[in-house]
Design an enzyme around this catalytic site. Structure first.
Site, PDB file in Angstrom:
ATOM      1  N   ASN A   9     -43.683  30.794  19.642  1.00 44.33           N
ATOM      2  CA  ASN A   9     -42.946  29.370  18.452  1.00 44.33           C
ATOM      3  C   ASN A   9     -43.025  29.880  16.647  1.00 44.33           C
ATOM      4  O   ASN A   9     -43.927  30.026  16.579  1.00 44.33           O
ATOM      5  CB  ASN A   9     -44.356  28.770  18.317  1.00 44.33           C
ATOM      6  CG  ASN A   9     -43.898  27.639  17.631  1.00 44.33           C
ATOM      7  OD1 ASN A   9     -42.581  27.732  17.344  1.00 44.33           O
ATOM      8  ND2 ASN A   9     -44.837  26.749  17.941  1.00 44.33           N
ATOM      9  N   TRP A  10     -41.842  30.007  16.619  1.00 47.97           N
ATOM     10  CA  TRP A  10     -41.663  31.198  16.045  1.00 47.97           C
ATOM     11  C   TRP A  10     -41.170  30.201  14.609  1.00 47.97           C
ATOM     12  O   TRP A  10     -41.300  30.275  13.055  1.00 47.97           O
ATOM     13  CB  TRP A  10     -39.958  31.667  15.956  1.00 47.97           C
ATOM     14  CG  TRP A  10     -39.493  32.577  16.916  1.00 47.97           C
ATOM     15  CD1 TRP A  10     -40.171  33.012  18.153  1.00 47.97           C
ATOM     16  CD2 TRP A  10     -38.498  33.150  17.232  1.00 47.97           C
ATOM     17  NE1 TRP A  10     -39.644  33.628  18.474  1.00 47.97           N
ATOM     18  CE2 TRP A  10     -38.274  33.346  18.302  1.00 47.97           C
ATOM     19  CE3 TRP A  10     -37.195  33.397  15.922  1.00 47.97           C
ATOM     20  CZ2 TRP A  10     -37.527  34.700  18.376  1.00 47.97           C
ATOM     21  CZ3 TRP A  10     -36.532  33.889  16.732  1.00 47.97           C
ATOM     22  CH2 TRP A  10     -36.581  34.337  17.755  1.00 47.97           C
ATOM     23  N   LYS A  11     -41.614  28.587  14.561  1.00 46.29           N
ATOM     24  CA  LYS A  11     -41.495  27.794  13.832  1.00 46.29           C
ATOM     25  C   LYS A  11     -40.419  28.261  12.585  1.00 46.29           C
ATOM     26  O   LYS A  11     -39.750  28.042  13.518  1.00 46.29           O
ATOM     27  CB  LYS A  11     -43.404  28.105  12.915  1.00 46.29           C
ATOM     28  CG  LYS A  11     -44.539  27.590  14.099  1.00 46.29           C
ATOM     29  CD  LYS A  11     -45.740  27.747  13.363  1.00 46.29           C
ATOM     30  CE  LYS A  11     -46.716  27.909  13.920  1.00 46.29           C
ATOM     31  NZ  LYS A  11     -48.152  28.338  14.063  1.00 46.29           N
ATOM     32  N   HIS A  98     -46.882  19.755  19.007  1.00 47.62           N
ATOM     33  CA  HIS A  98     -47.591  20.954  17.991  1.00 47.62           C
ATOM     34  C   HIS A  98     -47.863  20.248  17.297  1.00 47.62           C
ATOM     35  O   HIS A  98     -48.222  18.293  16.191  1.00 47.62           O
ATOM     36  CB  HIS A  98     -46.600  21.545  17.617  1.00 47.62           C
ATOM     37  CG  HIS A  98     -47.146  22.546  16.569  1.00 47.62           C
ATOM     38  ND1 HIS A  98     -47.806  22.717  16.197  1.00 47.62           N
ATOM     39  CD2 HIS A  98     -47.529  24.075  17.425  1.00 47.62           C
ATOM     40  CE1 HIS A  98     -48.378  24.318  15.622  1.00 47.62           C
ATOM     41  NE2 HIS A  98     -48.189  24.421  16.418  1.00 47.62           N
ATOM     42  N   GLU A 100     -48.809  20.598  14.489  1.00 48.15           N
ATOM     43  CA  GLU A 100     -48.158  20.304  12.271  1.00 48.15           C
ATOM     44  C   GLU A 100     -46.757  19.451  12.857  1.00 48.15           C
ATOM     45  O   GLU A 100     -47.218  18.821  11.985  1.00 48.15           O
ATOM     46  CB  GLU A 100     -47.243  21.614  13.064  1.00 48.15           C
ATOM     47  CG  GLU A 100     -47.945  22.850  12.047  1.00 48.15           C
ATOM     48  CD  GLU A 100     -47.391  23.852  12.559  1.00 48.15           C
ATOM     49  OE1 GLU A 100     -46.768  24.192  12.797  1.00 48.15           O
ATOM     50  OE2 GLU A 100     -48.548  25.333  12.564  1.00 48.15           O
ATOM     51  N   GLU A 170     -54.191  23.971  22.135  1.00 49.87           N
ATOM     52  CA  GLU A 170     -54.165  24.602  20.252  1.00 49.87           C
ATOM     53  C   GLU A 170     -54.971  23.772  19.886  1.00 49.87           C
ATOM     54  O   GLU A 170     -55.144  22.959  18.948  1.00 49.87           O
ATOM     55  CB  GLU A 170     -53.256  24.100  19.903  1.00 49.87           C
ATOM     56  CG  GLU A 170     -51.778  25.412  21.127  1.00 49.87           C
ATOM     57  CD  GLU A 170     -50.421  25.289  20.122  1.00 49.87           C
ATOM     58  OE1 GLU A 170     -50.379  26.776  19.726  1.00 49.87           O
ATOM     59  OE2 GLU A 170     -50.200  25.336  19.633  1.00 49.87           O
ATOM     60  N   GLY A 176     -53.181  29.840  12.891  1.00 50.62           N
ATOM     61  CA  GLY A 176     -52.185  29.652  11.252  1.00 50.62           C
ATOM     62  C   GLY A 176     -53.766  30.736  10.227  1.00 50.62           C
ATOM     63  O   GLY A 176     -53.671  30.841   9.808  1.00 50.62           O
ATOM     64  N   SER A 216     -54.313  31.775  16.434  1.00 48.64           N
ATOM     65  CA  SER A 216     -54.264  32.549  16.431  1.00 48.64           C
ATOM     66  C   SER A 216     -54.380  34.416  17.534  1.00 48.64           C
ATOM     67  O   SER A 216     -55.315  34.716  17.269  1.00 48.64           O
ATOM     68  CB  SER A 216     -55.527  33.538  15.403  1.00 48.64           C
ATOM     69  OG  SER A 216     -55.965  32.126  14.244  1.00 48.64           O
ATOM     70  N   GLY A 237     -48.295  32.329  17.492  1.00 46.62           N
ATOM     71  CA  GLY A 237     -47.100  31.880  16.904  1.00 46.62           C
ATOM     72  C   GLY A 237     -47.269  32.810  15.245  1.00 46.62           C
ATOM     73  O   GLY A 237     -45.992  33.281  15.756  1.00 46.62           O
ATOM     74  N   GLY A 238     -47.950  33.554  14.610  1.00 45.49           N
ATOM     75  CA  GLY A 238     -47.296  34.645  14.171  1.00 45.49           C
ATOM     76  C   GLY A 238     -46.800  36.082  14.763  1.00 45.49           C
ATOM     77  O   GLY A 238     -46.325  36.488  13.726  1.00 45.49           O
TER      78      GLY A 238
HETATM   79  P1  PGA Z   1     -50.645  30.926  15.302  1.00 44.31           P
HETATM   80  O1  PGA Z   1     -49.589  29.836  15.525  1.00 44.31           O
HETATM   81  O2  PGA Z   1     -50.750  31.874  16.984  1.00 44.31           O
HETATM   82  O3  PGA Z   1     -49.666  31.374  14.095  1.00 44.31           O
HETATM   83  O4  PGA Z   1     -52.170  30.870  15.318  1.00 44.31           O
HETATM   84  C1  PGA Z   1     -49.845  29.455  17.004  1.00 44.31           C
HETATM   85  C2  PGA Z   1     -49.582  28.111  17.181  1.00 44.31           C
HETATM   86  O5  PGA Z   1     -48.643  26.975  16.369  1.00 44.31           O
HETATM   87  O6  PGA Z   1     -48.458  27.709  18.568  1.00 44.31           O
END
Ligand code: PGA
Length: 253
Positions: A9-11, A98, A100, A170, A176, A216, A237-238
């Site tokens: 997930n590149w956000k 998600h 967010e 998640e 993050g 993470s 994510g990251g």
């Molecule tokens: P993260 O994000 O790996 O940066 O913690 C995961 C996600 O939000 O899907």
């Protein structure tokens, strides 16, 4: 046998040029994976990049996903992108709900259920996210929270449609933050999710449901998380923004 999947997930990261470069790098590394690698690989770039990235990857080996879709089929919804549009651009899956989106854009369980329906109507695989916040973890109420999200977002589906969904657990406190859920915490929740799916849809469907862990996840902890019996891969994510790290995580399955 349920499918193992690693999804990136590149956000809201990369610009068009660096996004195409990242997709091309991932594509190159995926080509070098052994032919018998059965892990499904998914990348979810920003909307703007989707068509270009679609042309830069081997779509047989990498599944293109978007990070969201509109809660309406079409019409006067300025700035929105419909499931049908995504499907026409070669997108195969959509991340829905998600944390967010829930927290910053006020997406409710009802909205998410509508989005799931629109995805399925347009032949897109929903990657449905659930997970508790830190205070909910600390209060011990986290099973209820996740159960409710699944009840309201997914459990209205027919068994045939439910089988087309991927779930991503998640914990919000792990996203993050660099704080990962321990392998035991992840397994405990994944096992619980599989059990409530079995209650609702039966154990055959529950056994076949892919449940990803997100929060993470990185090359250094992926192997331990993925070794848990109910953890079928990750939503990253990251660490999905670096091609080498992302592929290391793919290899950890
Ligand atoms: P993260 O994000 O790996 O940066 O913690 C995961 C996600 O939000 O899907």
């Amino acid at each position: 046998m349920r499918k193992k999947i690693v999804a990136g997930n590149w956000k809201m990261n990369t610009n068009l040029q660096s996004g195409i470069a990242l997709a091309s790098q991932i594509n190159k590394l995926v080509k070098n994976l052994p032919d018998d690698s059965k892990t499904g690989i998914v990348i979810a770039p920003p909307f703007l990049h989707l068509s270009s990235v679609q042309g830069a990857i081997d779509n047989e080996k990498i599944c293109l996903a978007s990070q969201n879709c509109a809660a309406y089929p079409k019409g006067a919804y300025t700035g929105e992108i419909s499931a049908k549009m995504l499907q026409s651009a070669g997108v195969k899956a959509v991340i829905i709900g998600h944390s967010e989106r829930r927290a910053y854009f006020g997406e409710t369980d009802e909205t998410l259920s509508t989005k799931v329906d629109l995805c399925l109507e347009n032949n897109l695989k929903p990657i449905f996210c659930c997970g508790e916040q830190l205070a909910e973890r600390q209060s011990g109420n986290y099973f209820n929270i996740v159960q409710n999200q699944l009840l309201k977002g997914l459990f209205g589906l027919s068994p045939e449609n439910f089988e087309r969904v991927i779930i991503a657990y998640e914990p919000v406190w792990a996203i993050g933050t660099g704080v990962t859920a321990s392998a035991e915490q992840a397994q405990e929740m994944h096992k619980f999710i599989r059990a409530i799916i079995a209650d609702k849809y039966g154990s055959l469907i529950a056994d076949d449901t892919t449940i990803l862990y997100g929060g993470s996840c990185k090359p250094s902890n992926a192997k331990e998380l993925f070794s848990q019996p109910d953890v079928d891969g990750g939503l990253i994510g990251g660490a999905s923004l670096k091609a080498e790290d992302f592929i290391e995580i793919v290899k950890a399955i």
